[in-house]
Design an enzyme around this catalytic site. Structure first.
Site, PDB file in Angstrom:
ATOM      1  N   PHE A 310       0.828  -1.206   0.000  1.00  0.00           N
ATOM      2  CA  PHE A 310       0.000   0.000   0.000  1.00  0.00           C
ATOM      3  C   PHE A 310       0.860   1.252   0.000  1.00  0.00           C
ATOM      4  O   PHE A 310       1.870   1.322   0.695  1.00  0.00           O
ATOM      5  CB  PHE A 310      -0.895   0.045   1.253  1.00  0.00           C
ATOM      6  CG  PHE A 310      -1.826  -1.117   1.397  1.00  0.00           C
ATOM      7  CD1 PHE A 310      -3.082  -1.098   0.798  1.00  0.00           C
ATOM      8  CD2 PHE A 310      -1.454  -2.234   2.127  1.00  0.00           C
ATOM      9  CE1 PHE A 310      -3.939  -2.181   0.941  1.00  0.00           C
ATOM     10  CE2 PHE A 310      -2.312  -3.310   2.274  1.00  0.00           C
ATOM     11  CZ  PHE A 310      -3.555  -3.281   1.677  1.00  0.00           C
ATOM     12  N   ASP A 311       0.447   2.226  -0.783  1.00  0.00           N
ATOM     13  CA  ASP A 311       0.913   3.590  -0.576  1.00  0.00           C
ATOM     14  C   ASP A 311       0.168   4.097   0.659  1.00  0.00           C
ATOM     15  O   ASP A 311      -0.934   3.623   0.945  1.00  0.00           O
ATOM     16  CB  ASP A 311       0.593   4.423  -1.817  1.00  0.00           C
ATOM     17  CG  ASP A 311       1.046   5.862  -1.663  1.00  0.00           C
ATOM     18  OD1 ASP A 311       2.092   6.087  -1.027  1.00  0.00           O
ATOM     19  OD2 ASP A 311       0.354   6.758  -2.176  1.00  0.00           O
TER      20      ASP A 311
END
Length: 618
Positions: A310-311
């Site tokens: 995930f960003d």
């Protein structure tokens, strides 16, 4: 003539049924074999006509299709005067084709529902200032449109006057109305449930988000996975093999009825149709649930994902950060804030917006030159001064000396979970700001759903400082957390995991980190209908709704499993029929065709279950 006959398949099916009933009624009701035989012969001849035409068309392109097998079987049955089986086989085949088409159309209902939502007319502001109803094709970018309560938004646009609540289910899958006021974006195909608004047309026709969604879902449903391509290749050789087997059986046994029965029993209809129907139904479910799955290959790869990266900003967090803490160093703070605000106006980064919101009204200066340092910040020239705004790495690059107090403040701000924005003028630190973002509601619960679905590694990669990233990871229970990551470093991390035989999905905002989205096995964009999000990723979660991610993963796993089930059903039925033919006396051509058509319906109905798929609550 051929086209007309094919267009009358349903009518021919009905006539065949009537003739078969009439024939059996003549035999058992009136003991008339003439009525029985003549009715069944006519039923066989008119029934085999569309099948034979399709067989001829297939042979012309050097394909031995199912229609070829059935045509040969029916002609063989007529030659040996087995009129009962020839008539029943043609009727069952035609009736099965009708049911297949009808049920397949239902699996494509997502497309039909979407296209029905597309508006046809709109109220356009004319030169005299009045609004006139026009066709949707007559709207151009920049036109002013009036939308009243209960009407569909005709194009993608921006609200210029008025306010109301809009049902955006056709775009996001979420039925709860969304409030829209001046300067808010609206999307074609959504419905204004109350209020009256005027909008400026920004994108029209096929360029609207709604148009792109329909196009993408159509393309996805028409795409083929590796499994489908394998079955196509298998069928290409399997069907001629069945034909050859029937011929060999006739050569050695001289039993023509046994040979043509093998042709009927060996038809691979359920095998050919089983995987595509699962694929179409799965993509259709996603489209109605605010999840765009770009093809069956995506379904296959996504179902095997064991690592999701995930960003942080805009993905795990809301993406609307605010300044929580700040410290000033030195004099002329008002002038420094003016310089800082002027530089930040040159950036569209979420942190820049937070800084500007905190500073408020201040003196503006002309920015003479700017240089963006990827993953670090921005450098600008104002009134002959060199302004550096960014993280600690930028300060080191600019050789900015950090006082002892500033170092302590930096450590404290990081421990408190802040992202840092430092401002230096001519190599001297002036401002330190700590900015915090809020974790999306429900993210922790949705991450647990991903674990329940078999995801082993949940990783966050961020350009933010390590302290902030660690706090987010700790709160959410993530497997790994890495801060101070440049876009190329994120891509390198993904490549490293892939080399370890992990199937990696990357979840970002569809704008930043495009190398990671492209490199990951599955790129997932949190996109509120943006062009970039739709174009650059394999999966799009409309309206940036994180809760759609577990549904998307569960749906792809269910779809992949459904494909396997259909393959087993199809192969199992063929083996069962052939075994019954060899080892029992009750199997004949009519029963074989009936079971064959039933197997096709079973795999279709099994695939259609995906249209109602919902992730089970834990």
């Amino acid at each position: 003539m051929q086209r007309w006959i094919l267009s009358q398949k349903n009518s021919i099916t009905v006539i065949s049924a009537i003739l078969i009933v009439l024939g059996f009624l003549g035999r058992f009701g009136f003991e008339s074999m003439i009525t029985f035989n003549s009715s069944l012969i006519v039923a066989s001849l008119i029934g085999v006509a569309p099948i034979a035409i399709q067989a001829y068309q297939a042979v012309k392109v050097k394909v031995v299709s199912i229609d070829v097998l059935v045509t040969i079987a029916v002609i063989g049955a007529l030659l040996i005067k087995n009129f009962e089986e020839s008539a029943i086989v043609t009727f069952l085949f035609l009736f099965g084709s009708y049911l297949e088409q009808r049920t397949l159309n239902k699996t494509r209902s997502a497309i039909k529902e979407l296209t029905e939502l597309a508006p046809e007319n709109a109220w356009k502001k004319m030169g005299d200032g009045n609004f006139e109803e026009v066709d949707i094709d007559d709207i151009d970018e920049g036109d002013i449109l009036l939308v009243k309560t209960g009407a569909k938004i005709p194009v993608d646009g921006t609200v210029i006057t008025g306010e109301g609540h809009i049902n955006e289910a056709s775009i996001t899958g979420e039925s709860i109305p969304v409030s829209k006021t001046k300067d808010k974006d609206v999307y074609a195909g959504t419905i204004l449930e109350n209020g009256t608004i005027q909008i400026r047309a920004d994108r029209v026709g096929e360029d609207t988000t709604f148009g792109r969604i329909i196009e993408l879902v159509e393309e996805a449903q028409d795409s083929k996975s590796e499994a489908e391509r394998f079955i196509d290749r298998f069928s290409k050789y399997y069907t001629p093999a069945v034909l050859a087997l029937g011929f060999v059986v006739w050569i050695f046994s001289r039993n023509i009825e046994l040979a043509i029965t093998i042709l009927v029993l060996g038809c691979p209809g359920a095998l050919v149709i089983g995987v595509p129907v699962s694929n179409v139904a799965g993509i259709g479910n996603g489209a109605r649930s605010g999840v765009l799955l770009k093809g069956s290959e995506v379904i296959h790869d996504f179902s095997k994902v064991d690592t999701i990266v995930f960003d942080k900003t805009g993905t795990l967090t809301i993406g609307n950060p605010e300044v929580a803490e700040k410290e000033f160093y030195g004099d002329n703070i008002r002038e420094t804030l003016g310089y800082l605000a002027s530089v930040e106006r040159e950036s569209d980064h979420p942190l820049a917006k937070a800084v500007l919101q905190n500073i408020g009204d201040t003196t503006s200066y002309t920015v003479e030159k700017t240089e963006v340092i990827k993953g670090a910040g921005i450098i600008a020239l104002i009134n002959g001064h060199r302004i550096a705004v960014g993280n600690v790495a930028l300060m080191k690059k600019e050789q900015v000396a950090l006082p002892a107090k500033a170092k302590m403040d930096i450590q404290l701000f990081e421990r408190n979970g802040n992202s840092l924005v430092l401002t230096a003028i001519d190599g001297e630190l002036k401002v330190l700001m700590g900015i915090r973002d809020t974790i999306r509601p429900g993210v922790k619960e949705n991450l647990q759903k991903l674990r329940n679905l078999g995801v082993k590694n949940l990783v966050v990669l961020s350009g933010d400082n390590q302290g902030t990233v660690d706090l987010v990871a700790k709160e959410l229970g993530l497997t790994e957390a890495h801060g101070h990551m440049l876009p190329e470093e994120k891509a390198a991390y993904i490549k490293e995991k892939q080399e370890e035989d992990q199937t990696v999905a990357f979840v970002g905002d569809g704008v930043n980190d495009s190398p990671s989205l492209a490199l990951a096995d599955i790129g997932i964009a949190m996109g509120s209908g943006t062009d970039v999000a739709i174009e650059t990723s394999d999966v799009v979660l409309m309206n940036s709704d994180f809760s759609r991610l577990p549904h998307a993963l569960g749906l792809t796993k269910a779809t992949a499993n459904n494909m396997v089930q259909n393959i087993f059903i199809a192969v199992g039925v063929v083996l069962l029929l052939l075994a019954s033919l060899l080892f029992s006396e009750w199997m004949n051509m009519s029963i074989g065709m009936l079971v064959h058509e039933l197997s096709i319906l079973v795999v279709i109905l099994n695939g259609m279950r995906l249209l109602k798929y919902r992730l089970k609550k834990v």
